[in-house]
Design a protein around this motif. Structure first.
Motif, PDB file in Angstrom:
ATOM      1  N   SER A 192       0.849  -1.200   0.000  1.00 27.96           N
ATOM      2  CA  SER A 192       0.000   0.000   0.000  1.00 27.96           C
ATOM      3  C   SER A 192       0.876   1.238   0.000  1.00 27.96           C
ATOM      4  N   ARG A 193       1.156   1.763  -1.151  1.00 30.47           N
ATOM      5  CA  ARG A 193       1.995   2.944  -1.284  1.00 30.47           C
ATOM      6  C   ARG A 193       1.194   4.070  -1.924  1.00 30.47           C
ATOM      7  N   ALA A 194       1.665   5.277  -1.692  1.00 31.58           N
ATOM      8  CA  ALA A 194       0.936   6.442  -2.220  1.00 31.58           C
ATOM      9  C   ALA A 194       0.804   6.375  -3.732  1.00 31.58           C
ATOM     10  N   GLY A 195       1.766   5.705  -4.400  1.00 34.73           N
ATOM     11  CA  GLY A 195       1.758   5.662  -5.853  1.00 34.73           C
ATOM     12  C   GLY A 195       0.565   4.944  -6.455  1.00 34.73           C
ATOM     13  N   VAL A 196      -0.155   4.116  -5.672  1.00 33.55           N
ATOM     14  CA  VAL A 196      -1.277   3.374  -6.224  1.00 33.55           C
ATOM     15  C   VAL A 196      -2.561   4.207  -6.203  1.00 33.55           C
ATOM     16  N   VAL A 197      -2.533   5.381  -5.557  1.00 31.69           N
ATOM     17  CA  VAL A 197      -3.704   6.238  -5.509  1.00 31.69           C
ATOM     18  C   VAL A 197      -3.830   6.978  -6.837  1.00 31.69           C
ATOM     19  N   ASP A 198      -5.056   7.077  -7.347  1.00 32.93           N
ATOM     20  CA  ASP A 198      -5.311   7.715  -8.627  1.00 32.93           C
ATOM     21  C   ASP A 198      -4.822   9.164  -8.627  1.00 32.93           C
ATOM     22  N   THR A 199      -4.086   9.546  -9.685  1.00 31.66           N
ATOM     23  CA  THR A 199      -3.507  10.886  -9.778  1.00 31.66           C
ATOM     24  C   THR A 199      -4.579  11.972  -9.710  1.00 31.66           C
ATOM     25  N   GLU A 200      -5.690  11.778 -10.404  1.00 32.66           N
ATOM     26  CA  GLU A 200      -6.755  12.779 -10.378  1.00 32.66           C
ATOM     27  C   GLU A 200      -7.326  12.946  -8.967  1.00 32.66           C
ATOM     28  N   ARG A 201      -7.417  11.818  -8.236  1.00 37.98           N
ATOM     29  CA  ARG A 201      -7.935  11.886  -6.868  1.00 37.98           C
ATOM     30  C   ARG A 201      -6.961  12.637  -5.958  1.00 37.98           C
ATOM     31  N   VAL A 202      -5.653  12.379  -6.125  1.00 37.85           N
ATOM     32  CA  VAL A 202      -4.650  13.106  -5.347  1.00 37.85           C
ATOM     33  C   VAL A 202      -4.729  14.596  -5.654  1.00 37.85           C
ATOM     34  N   ASN A 203      -4.831  14.940  -6.932  1.00 36.22           N
ATOM     35  CA  ASN A 203      -4.935  16.333  -7.333  1.00 36.22           C
ATOM     36  C   ASN A 203      -6.143  17.002  -6.687  1.00 36.22           C
ATOM     37  N   TYR A 204      -7.278  16.313  -6.715  1.00 39.69           N
ATOM     38  CA  TYR A 204      -8.506  16.872  -6.156  1.00 39.69           C
ATOM     39  C   TYR A 204      -8.387  17.090  -4.650  1.00 39.69           C
ATOM     40  N   LEU A 205      -7.955  16.040  -3.923  1.00 32.77           N
ATOM     41  CA  LEU A 205      -7.903  16.125  -2.467  1.00 32.77           C
ATOM     42  C   LEU A 205      -6.815  17.082  -1.994  1.00 32.77           C
ATOM     43  N   ALA A 206      -5.624  17.004  -2.609  1.00 31.33           N
ATOM     44  CA  ALA A 206      -4.530  17.891  -2.195  1.00 31.33           C
ATOM     45  C   ALA A 206      -4.883  19.348  -2.470  1.00 31.33           C
ATOM     46  N   SER A 207      -5.475  19.608  -3.632  1.00 29.54           N
ATOM     47  CA  SER A 207      -5.865  20.983  -3.963  1.00 29.54           C
ATOM     48  C   SER A 207      -6.912  21.504  -2.989  1.00 29.54           C
ATOM     49  N   LYS A 208      -7.847  20.640  -2.620  1.00 33.26           N
ATOM     50  CA  LYS A 208      -8.896  21.056  -1.696  1.00 33.26           C
ATOM     51  C   LYS A 208      -8.319  21.340  -0.303  1.00 33.26           C
ATOM     52  N   ALA A 209      -7.362  20.501   0.135  1.00 36.10           N
ATOM     53  CA  ALA A 209      -6.739  20.704   1.444  1.00 36.10           C
ATOM     54  C   ALA A 209      -5.930  21.996   1.469  1.00 36.10           C
ATOM     55  N   VAL A 210      -5.145  22.224   0.416  1.00 35.11           N
ATOM     56  CA  VAL A 210      -4.339  23.449   0.353  1.00 35.11           C
ATOM     57  C   VAL A 210      -5.240  24.678   0.320  1.00 35.11           C
ATOM     58  N   LYS A 211      -6.333  24.615  -0.444  1.00 31.51           N
ATOM     59  CA  LYS A 211      -7.259  25.750  -0.500  1.00 31.51           C
ATOM     60  C   LYS A 211      -7.885  26.020   0.868  1.00 31.51           C
ATOM     61  N   ALA A 212      -8.247  24.949   1.573  1.00 26.92           N
ATOM     62  CA  ALA A 212      -8.862  25.121   2.890  1.00 26.92           C
ATOM     63  C   ALA A 212      -7.905  25.824   3.847  1.00 26.92           C
ATOM     64  N   LEU A 213      -6.623  25.459   3.799  1.00 23.57           N
ATOM     65  CA  LEU A 213      -5.637  26.107   4.662  1.00 23.57           C
ATOM     66  C   LEU A 213      -5.440  27.572   4.275  1.00 23.57           C
ATOM     67  N   ASN A 214      -5.387  27.840   2.983  1.00 22.37           N
ATOM     68  CA  ASN A 214      -5.252  29.224   2.546  1.00 22.37           C
ATOM     69  C   ASN A 214      -6.480  30.056   2.918  1.00 22.37           C
ATOM     70  N   ASP A 215      -7.656  29.436   2.856  1.00 22.19           N
ATOM     71  CA  ASP A 215      -8.873  30.140   3.259  1.00 22.19           C
ATOM     72  C   ASP A 215      -8.817  30.525   4.742  1.00 22.19           C
ATOM     73  N   ILE A 216      -8.303  29.599   5.573  1.00 25.94           N
ATOM     74  CA  ILE A 216      -8.170  29.899   7.005  1.00 25.94           C
ATOM     75  C   ILE A 216      -7.227  31.084   7.208  1.00 25.94           C
ATOM     76  N   ILE A 217      -6.101  31.065   6.494  1.00 25.15           N
ATOM     77  CA  ILE A 217      -5.120  32.149   6.614  1.00 25.15           C
ATOM     78  C   ILE A 217      -5.744  33.491   6.271  1.00 25.15           C
ATOM     79  N   LEU A 218      -6.491  33.527   5.167  1.00 30.58           N
ATOM     80  CA  LEU A 218      -7.090  34.786   4.720  1.00 30.58           C
ATOM     81  C   LEU A 218      -8.249  35.219   5.616  1.00 30.58           C
TER      82      LEU A 218
END
Length: 292
Positions: free
Chosen positions: A37-63
């Motif tokens: 079970s390695r990170a590489g088996v996770v779908d790239t589109e899913r990683v993009n979606y979740l990581a982008s959403k997490a980063v946006k949430a943190l930036n929203d908190i900052i602002l």
């Protein structure tokens, strides 16, 4: 069972968060390597979606909350310390895993699951259906007989089901994560009988605080939180053709059942211990869902 303690307790109480964290991190890496079970088996589109959403949430908190450079740098220093202390498994399992578990098990009709936590170790000693958990000769605690049956959701007894149990000792420490403890102290694997029945002989665990001398403790102190987990038993229960369930079971009356720092307590996981001569008796049945 006496309340005498042996010399191993003197060493045990010197356990450090960084040592425990390093062990938890190393064990997790071993399991991921073994299971594939390695990170590489996770779908790239899913990683993009979740990581982008997490980063946006943190930036929203900052602002939205006008985070200052002083606060930002304090966060950066703390994140670095989490890694240095090896406490990412502890942080993630305490504050996030309960939500991941809820998503993963929302389909189940059988027994309720809850978090695994950072202190699971595979391969604990195998015992018969009525065996006694490995422990020190003078292990402190109230003797406990835990019995029940493993069944399928349709009521079929699951012959030869496997039950893995691990729990903290009377000081709140887990074997292989604190010095001085025997390797498999308070860890065992039971094989149910031909009717799915089991009778586990162990000790009633005590409430404990998660490690507070590392990065997670620093966050807890800064936020004014408490570090307590209620007393609990960890279980993994499985049988061929059925979904493994990972869960924890709790004891009524614990002051932290309602404010568990890990948010892992559920009403369905509350036990009903009864006093018996020399200790307590507990009964609980596990119900497994068939594999999809």
């Amino acid at each position: 069972m006496t309340n005498t303690v042996d010399a191993s307790f003197n060493e045990e109480v010197t356990a450090k968060a960084a040592e425990s964290g390093a062990n938890a991190s190393a064990r997790f890496r071993e399991r991921m390597t073994t299971s594939g079970s390695r990170a590489g088996v996770v779908d790239t589109e899913r990683v993009n979606y979740l990581a982008s959403k997490a980063v946006k949430a943190l930036n929203d908190i900052i602002l939205e909350d006008r985070v200052s450079y002083e606060e930002y740098n304090a966060l950066k220093a703390w994140l670095i310390r989490v890694g240095e202390d090896g406490e990412w498994p502890l942080f993630l399992d305490v504050w996030l895993e309960h939500s991941v578990e809820e998503v993963a098990n929302e389909h189940r009709e059988g027994s309720k699951g809850t978090i695994e936590g950072p202190y699971y170790i595979e391969g604990s000693p195998e015992l018969p259906w009525n065996g006694t958990i490995p422990m020190r000769e003078d292990e402190p605690g109230t003797p406990m007989v835990f019995s029940g049956q493993v069944r399928a959701v349709d009521g079929t007894p699951l012959s030869g089901a496997t039950l893995e149990l691990w729990h903290a000792d009377d000081l709140g420490f887990y074997s292989q994560f604190a010095p001085g403890l025997p390797e498999w102290n308070l860890r065992g694997t039971w094989i149910a009988d031909d009717q799915g029945r089991f009778e586990i002989h162990s000790l009633q665990p005590a409430p404990y605080q998660i490690p507070t001398d590392g990065a997670c403790g620093q966050l807890i102190e800064a936020a004014g939180w408490h570090a307590w987990r209620p007393a609990h038993l960890h279980f993994k229960v499985s049988a061929p053709g059925y979904q493994l369930i990972t869960t924890q079971l709790y004891f009524p009356g614990d002051p932290h059942n309602d404010d568990d720092i890990a948010s892992a307590v559920k009403p369905e996981l509350m036990l009903d211990p009864q006093p018996v001569e020399g200790g307590v008796a507990v009964k609980y049945d596990f119900v497994l869902d068939p594999e999809a």
